[in-house]
Design an enzyme around this catalytic site. Structure first.
Site, PDB file in Angstrom:
ATOM      1  CB  VAL A  52      -0.894  -0.008   1.060  1.00 19.47           C
ATOM      2  CG1 VAL A  52      -1.828   1.563   1.053  1.00 19.47           C
ATOM      3  CG2 VAL A  52      -1.936  -1.174   1.221  1.00 19.47           C
ATOM      4  N   GLY A  57       0.878  14.389  -2.264  1.00 16.86           N
ATOM      5  CA  GLY A  57       1.091  15.419  -3.265  1.00 16.86           C
ATOM      6  C   GLY A  57       0.709  16.840  -2.800  1.00 16.86           C
ATOM      7  CB  SER A  58       1.376  20.472  -4.106  1.00 22.47           C
ATOM      8  OG  SER A  58       2.618  20.244  -3.763  1.00 22.47           O
ATOM      9  CB  SER A  61      -3.760  12.796   0.097  1.00 22.18           C
ATOM     10  OG  SER A  61      -3.054  13.680   0.986  1.00 22.18           O
ATOM     11  CD  GLU A 175       8.483  15.357  -5.762  1.00 22.22           C
ATOM     12  OE1 GLU A 175       7.511  15.512  -6.416  1.00 22.22           O
ATOM     13  OE2 GLU A 175       8.843  16.365  -5.162  1.00 22.22           O
ATOM     14  N   GLY A 206       3.929  21.948  -6.005  1.00 20.88           N
ATOM     15  CA  GLY A 206       4.622  22.762  -5.364  1.00 20.88           C
ATOM     16  C   GLY A 206       5.939  22.732  -6.265  1.00 20.88           C
TER      17      GLY A 206
END
Length: 308
Positions: A52, A57-58, A61, A175, A206
């Site tokens: 899982v 993220g910005s 989710s 990233e 972001g």
């Protein structure tokens, strides 16, 4: 190496791979169908493993549930057609900068969804990992760490296998190079010469990441960085091929963060970048920015000057 260690080694890759899978902003929860190669079917329960992954993220989710066979090839999750379970909520964790518990609570429906997908007998041995991105990297003070602690507490009370280190903030370089791996994996480039791989530009909420493979000779010319800073080039051995991947992350250049940066320039006055007739407030990273159009209207030319 046991299945736990193998799965945890794969999760960072899938964490970034999920960024390139289709999502839908029209629903609070979505479960898109994707097509990925599967070589093993009809396996008994002992031959399966689950993982899982939370992508914090910005802009929102997301949770992804994967099922693997003994060779760690993807298997259907729940039926014969879906090779991944996916659900999302908006906004992202950074929207709760001043309320860490609310940030963690926003993940609760996603955790429930994930736990309902993983068969009960697999839950205690199914690892769960959360990777946050630029939205939390941009928060000031200890806001990000307080949010992560609240998330750790939430996951510790769940049914999935969890360790505190499984909740973290990804660096910009992580990233970038995991996105590079993910894209080139999906289009079948891994194992080919570096010149035949794809370059990747990823704009999130972001930050923006750029990554591409270069020659060994050029990699050796990369400038050195100070201790604690991300290197310009990362070396990988993937499917028998050696790659040197240049990667750089541009913080505050993401879609949401860049809006805030532009509005900072106007210092609560009107801005040529704002649509004509609009007068309101833009919220990002726990802060509010006045967003009002210029009396002379929107100007693309002046907007270019502002953004530069």
């Amino acid at each position: 190496m046991n299945n736990k260690l193998k799965l945890m080694g794969l999760i960072p890759f899938f964490l970034l791979m999920v960024f390139v899978l289709p999502t839908s902003a029209a629903y609070k929860f979505t479960n898109p169908r994707i097509v990925l190669p599967v070589r093993s079917k009809g396996l008994d329960a002992d031959s399966r493993s689950y993982a899982v992954v939370f992508d914090a993220g910005s802009t929102g989710s997301r949770v992804h549930v994967f099922c693997f066979d003994q060779n760690f090839d993807l298997l259907p999750v729940g039926n014969d057609t879906d090779f991944e379970f996916f659900a999302q909520v908006r906004p992202g964790l950074s929207a709760y900068a001043k309320d860490p518990q609310a940030a963690a609570n926003s993940l609760f429906p996603l955790l429930n969804e994930a736990e309902s997908v993983v068969p009960e007998e697999f839950s205690p041995k199914t690892p769960v990992k959360l990777g946050a991105t630029a939205g939390l990297r941009l928060l000031e003070g200890d806001s990000a760490e307080r949010i992560l602690e609240a998330v750790r507490d939430l996951l510790s009370h769940g049914s999935l296998e969890y360790e505190a280190d499984d909740v973290s903030i990804l660096s910009g370089s992580q990233e970038g190079y995991y996105m590079w791996i993910a894209i080139n994996y999906m289009v079948g480039n891994l194992g080919k010469p570096y010149s035949e791989t794809a370059a990747v530009i990823d704009q999130g909420g972001g930050s923006v990441q750029m990554a591409y493979a270069i020659s060994r000779e050029n990699a050796e010319k990369a400038p050195t960085v100070a201790d604690g800073e991300d290197p310009y080039v990362e070396k990988f051995l993937l499917r028998g091929a050696e790659y040197y991947v240049y990667v750089h992350s541009y913080l505050s250049y993401g879609l949401l963060a860049s809006r805030a940066e532009i509005l900072k320039v106007s210092r609560n006055s009107s801005n040529e970048c704002v649509a004509t007739g609009y007068n309101g407030v833009y919220k990002y990273g726990g802060k509010e920015y006045k967003a009002s159009s210029s009396p002379t209207g929107t100007s693309f030319k002046k907007m270019q000057n502002t953004s530069s």
